[in-house]
Motif scaffolding. Structure first.
Motif, short mmCIF file in Angstrom:
data_model
loop_
_atom_site.label_atom_id
_atom_site.label_comp_id
_atom_site.label_asym_id
_atom_site.label_seq_id
_atom_site.Cartn_x
_atom_site.Cartn_y
_atom_site.Cartn_z
N GLU A 115 0.83 -1.21 0.00
CA GLU A 115 0.00 0.00 0.00
C GLU A 115 0.86 1.25 0.00
OE1 GLU A 115 -3.00 -0.03 3.02
OE2 GLU A 115 -3.50 -2.10 2.60
N LEU A 133 2.24 1.65 -3.52
CA LEU A 133 1.20 2.18 -4.42
C LEU A 133 0.94 3.65 -4.16
CD1 LEU A 133 -1.36 -0.76 -4.52
CD2 LEU A 133 0.13 0.02 -6.34
N SER A 134 0.95 4.05 -2.90
CA SER A 134 0.75 5.46 -2.55
C SER A 134 1.87 6.33 -3.14
CB SER A 134 0.68 5.60 -1.03
OG SER A 134 0.65 6.95 -0.67
N GLU A 135 3.11 5.87 -3.00
CA GLU A 135 4.24 6.62 -3.55
C GLU A 135 4.17 6.69 -5.08
OE1 GLU A 135 6.72 8.41 -2.11
OE2 GLU A 135 5.60 8.09 -0.26
N LYS A 192 1.47 6.61 -6.90
CA LYS A 192 0.40 7.56 -7.25
C LYS A 192 0.90 9.00 -7.15
CE LYS A 192 -3.59 4.72 -6.08
NZ LYS A 192 -4.75 4.54 -5.18
N LYS A 193 1.69 9.29 -6.09
CA LYS A 193 2.24 10.65 -5.94
C LYS A 193 3.18 10.98 -7.11
CE LYS A 193 2.05 10.76 -0.92
NZ LYS A 193 2.85 10.73 0.32
N ARG A 241 3.13 9.62 -10.09
CA ARG A 241 2.30 9.73 -11.30
C ARG A 241 1.63 11.10 -11.37
NH1 ARG A 241 -2.26 5.39 -13.00
NH2 ARG A 241 -1.89 5.61 -15.21
N GLU A 242 1.08 11.59 -10.26
CA GLU A 242 0.44 12.90 -10.24
C GLU A 242 1.44 14.01 -10.53
OE1 GLU A 242 -1.46 13.15 -6.45
OE2 GLU A 242 -3.01 11.70 -6.98
#
Length: 123
Positions: A4, A7-9, A11-12, A14-15
């Motif tokens: 998790e 995945l959070s990193e 997503k950051k 990617r944004e």
């Protein structure tokens, strides 16, 4: 690190990478600005200059063919003094020869200009 957190990193990251591009500049306002944009976008001045030059090159080549080449060919052929005025009955064969030779010479000149422009990498 847990799945998790990874995945959070991701997503950051990617944004941060996928930022939206800035909006395009607003179109110019006013007739004069739109006209200038039209001229620059479609290269109208270059097209006009090319058209004018081509028109006069065509006229020059037509004069060359009608007034120099065909009379010289006519002198070389016995019995015909000017090939440009040669006709068979009602058919003006000489005028057709003028048009044909003019076309061939102008087409060859255009070919050479395009070839040189490609060599010089001119669009």
């Amino acid at each position: 690190m847990s799945q998790e957190e990874v995945l959070s990193e991701l997503k950051k990251i990617r944004e941060a990478i996928e930022k939206t591009p800035p909006p395009p500049p607003p179109p110019p306002h006013g007739l004069w600005n739109e006209f200038k944009e039209f001229l620059s976008k479609y290269k109208i001045f270059g097209l006009a200059v090319a058209f004018i030059i081509a028109l006069y090159v065509g006229t020059l080549v037509q004069s060359l063919v009608a007034n120099l080449l065909l009379p010289a060919i006519g002198l070389a052929i016995p019995g015909i003094d000017n090939l440009a005025t040669y006709s068979i009955g009602v058919f003006g064969v000489g005028q057709f020869l003028v048009a044909l030779m003019t076309f061939v010479i102008v087409a060859f000149l255009v070919f050479l200009v395009v070839k040189v422009a490609k060599k010089w990498k001119i669009e």
